[in-house]
Design a protein around this motif. Structure first.
Motif, PDB file in Angstrom:
ATOM      1  N   THR A  34       8.739   3.861   1.003  1.00  0.00           N
ATOM      2  CA  THR A  34       8.888   4.487   2.314  1.00  0.00           C
ATOM      3  C   THR A  34       8.991   3.393   3.368  1.00  0.00           C
ATOM      4  O   THR A  34       8.497   2.267   3.168  1.00  0.00           O
ATOM      5  N   VAL A  35       9.617   3.698   4.478  1.00  0.00           N
ATOM      6  CA  VAL A  35       9.717   2.726   5.568  1.00  0.00           C
ATOM      7  C   VAL A  35       8.316   2.370   6.060  1.00  0.00           C
ATOM      8  O   VAL A  35       8.004   1.196   6.266  1.00  0.00           O
ATOM      9  N   VAL A  36       7.459   3.375   6.221  1.00  0.00           N
ATOM     10  CA  VAL A  36       6.088   3.121   6.675  1.00  0.00           C
ATOM     11  C   VAL A  36       5.365   2.221   5.670  1.00  0.00           C
ATOM     12  O   VAL A  36       4.694   1.268   6.060  1.00  0.00           O
ATOM     13  N   GLY A  37       5.501   2.508   4.387  1.00  0.00           N
ATOM     14  CA  GLY A  37       4.852   1.689   3.364  1.00  0.00           C
ATOM     15  C   GLY A  37       5.323   0.243   3.410  1.00  0.00           C
ATOM     16  O   GLY A  37       4.529  -0.688   3.306  1.00  0.00           O
ATOM     17  N   THR A  38       6.622   0.060   3.589  1.00  0.00           N
ATOM     18  CA  THR A  38       7.169  -1.298   3.672  1.00  0.00           C
ATOM     19  C   THR A  38       6.674  -2.001   4.930  1.00  0.00           C
ATOM     20  O   THR A  38       6.285  -3.172   4.885  1.00  0.00           O
ATOM     21  N   LEU A  39       6.662  -1.294   6.058  1.00  0.00           N
ATOM     22  CA  LEU A  39       6.190  -1.911   7.302  1.00  0.00           C
ATOM     23  C   LEU A  39       4.704  -2.255   7.209  1.00  0.00           C
ATOM     24  O   LEU A  39       4.272  -3.279   7.749  1.00  0.00           O
ATOM     25  N   GLU A  40       3.927  -1.435   6.530  1.00  0.00           N
ATOM     26  CA  GLU A  40       2.508  -1.770   6.332  1.00  0.00           C
ATOM     27  C   GLU A  40       2.368  -3.035   5.497  1.00  0.00           C
ATOM     28  O   GLU A  40       1.547  -3.901   5.796  1.00  0.00           O
ATOM     29  N   ARG A  41       3.186  -3.145   4.455  1.00  0.00           N
ATOM     30  CA  ARG A  41       3.150  -4.348   3.611  1.00  0.00           C
ATOM     31  C   ARG A  41       3.536  -5.584   4.427  1.00  0.00           C
ATOM     32  O   ARG A  41       2.896  -6.627   4.336  1.00  0.00           O
ATOM     33  N   VAL A  42       4.572  -5.461   5.252  1.00  0.00           N
ATOM     34  CA  VAL A  42       5.002  -6.568   6.113  1.00  0.00           C
ATOM     35  C   VAL A  42       3.902  -6.916   7.108  1.00  0.00           C
ATOM     36  O   VAL A  42       3.580  -8.100   7.302  1.00  0.00           O
ATOM     37  N   ALA A  43       3.315  -5.909   7.744  1.00  0.00           N
ATOM     38  CA  ALA A  43       2.270  -6.163   8.745  1.00  0.00           C
ATOM     39  C   ALA A  43       1.067  -6.848   8.111  1.00  0.00           C
ATOM     40  O   ALA A  43       0.514  -7.794   8.681  1.00  0.00           O
ATOM     41  N   HIS A  44       0.668  -6.402   6.941  1.00  0.00           N
ATOM     42  CA  HIS A  44      -0.468  -7.035   6.270  1.00  0.00           C
ATOM     43  C   HIS A  44      -0.141  -8.491   5.931  1.00  0.00           C
ATOM     44  O   HIS A  44      -0.949  -9.397   6.193  1.00  0.00           O
ATOM     45  N   ARG A  87      -2.549   0.386  10.858  1.00  0.00           N
ATOM     46  CA  ARG A  87      -2.456   1.065  12.152  1.00  0.00           C
ATOM     47  C   ARG A  87      -1.197   0.631  12.897  1.00  0.00           C
ATOM     48  O   ARG A  87      -0.451   1.459  13.412  1.00  0.00           O
ATOM     49  N   LEU A  88      -0.937  -0.679  12.957  1.00  0.00           N
ATOM     50  CA  LEU A  88       0.243  -1.180  13.659  1.00  0.00           C
ATOM     51  C   LEU A  88       1.527  -0.599  13.060  1.00  0.00           C
ATOM     52  O   LEU A  88       2.391  -0.118  13.771  1.00  0.00           O
ATOM     53  N   ALA A  89       1.622  -0.673  11.741  1.00  0.00           N
ATOM     54  CA  ALA A  89       2.838  -0.206  11.074  1.00  0.00           C
ATOM     55  C   ALA A  89       3.048   1.297  11.245  1.00  0.00           C
ATOM     56  O   ALA A  89       4.153   1.757  11.528  1.00  0.00           O
ATOM     57  N   ARG A  90       1.981   2.071  11.084  1.00  0.00           N
ATOM     58  CA  ARG A  90       2.112   3.530  11.221  1.00  0.00           C
ATOM     59  C   ARG A  90       2.522   3.925  12.639  1.00  0.00           C
ATOM     60  O   ARG A  90       3.391   4.780  12.838  1.00  0.00           O
ATOM     61  N   ASN A  91       1.912   3.308  13.625  1.00  0.00           N
ATOM     62  CA  ASN A  91       2.235   3.646  15.021  1.00  0.00           C
ATOM     63  C   ASN A  91       3.670   3.258  15.367  1.00  0.00           C
ATOM     64  O   ASN A  91       4.365   3.992  16.059  1.00  0.00           O
ATOM     65  N   LEU A  92       4.105   2.110  14.901  1.00  0.00           N
ATOM     66  CA  LEU A  92       5.465   1.681  15.166  1.00  0.00           C
ATOM     67  C   LEU A  92       6.476   2.533  14.403  1.00  0.00           C
ATOM     68  O   LEU A  92       7.492   2.951  14.950  1.00  0.00           O
ATOM     69  N   ALA A  93       6.163   2.837  13.155  1.00  0.00           N
ATOM     70  CA  ALA A  93       7.079   3.646  12.333  1.00  0.00           C
ATOM     71  C   ALA A  93       7.223   5.054  12.866  1.00  0.00           C
ATOM     72  O   ALA A  93       8.280   5.684  12.684  1.00  0.00           O
TER      73      ALA A  93
END
Length: 192
Positions: A78-88, A183-189
């Motif tokens: 998922t885009v959110v999952g990928t963005l969370e991985r990137v943010a971490h 939190r950052l990734a979910r809010n941005l996504a």
């Protein structure tokens, strides 16, 4: 048994963490690695190359490697999952690398030298943003990111927030990287 190159990169990481990039010398790195400066220069042409090796091979998070091929992963997670991985990865990477790199801003000549070296090597912080923006464009092409979203702006917002989190963590107690990344990734996504 570790190779000479691995010993040198380990020593460079230690010296750069302890003293910052501006004060880390190749003489001290070679001494810490248990080799001569001449041998160090057989493996690395300049301290900038050592710094890049430390960032790519010894700083946790693996952000440069992750983002280098991220566009090829579009449509898998998922885009959110990928963005969370990137943010971490970004928070972890910036948390470790910021104290090393911050000292180059203390001397204009040193900063200009590193800018030129990074341009020559096709490296630098802009490559991280470009990698994330390329992934977001690939997701746009698949229809998983809104067409009006600006991939460059989204990449800058997410990675900038991660850098700020790491910066602030060095001055005060802020939430752990995993919670902040999610939190950052979910809010941005949510806006994508």
């Amino acid at each position: 048994m570790r190779s000479t190159r691995e010993r040198i990169v380990d020593a460079a990481a230690q010296v750069m963490r302890d003293q910052g990039l501006a004060r880390a010398t190749t003489k001290e790195i070679a001494r810490t690695a248990g080799c001569s400066e001449a041998l160090l220069y057989k493996h690395f042409r300049a301290k900038e190359d050592l710094f890049l090796a430390v960032l790519q091979e010894r700083v946790p998070g693996g952000l440069p490697r992750l983002l280098a091929g991220l566009a090829d992963e579009a449509g898998r997670d998922t885009v959110v999952g990928t963005l969370e991985r990137v943010a971490h990865a970004a928070i972890t990477f910036y948390d470790e690398s910021f104290p090393m790199a911050a000292s180059i801003f203390s001397e204009l000549r040193l900063l200009e030298g590193y800018r030129a070296a990074m341009r020559e090597r096709g490296a630098g912080p802009q490559t991280v943003n470009a990698g994330l923006a390329a992934y977001l464009r690939a997701e746009q092409a698949l229809g998983r990111v809104r067409p009006e979203a600006d991939p460059e702006a989204v990449a800058a917002l997410l990675l900038g927030a991660c850098l700020q989190h790491a910066f602030l963590r060095h001055f005060s107690d802020v939430e752990a990287p995993a919670e902040a990344a999610g939190r950052l990734a979910r809010n941005l996504a949510a806006g994508l």
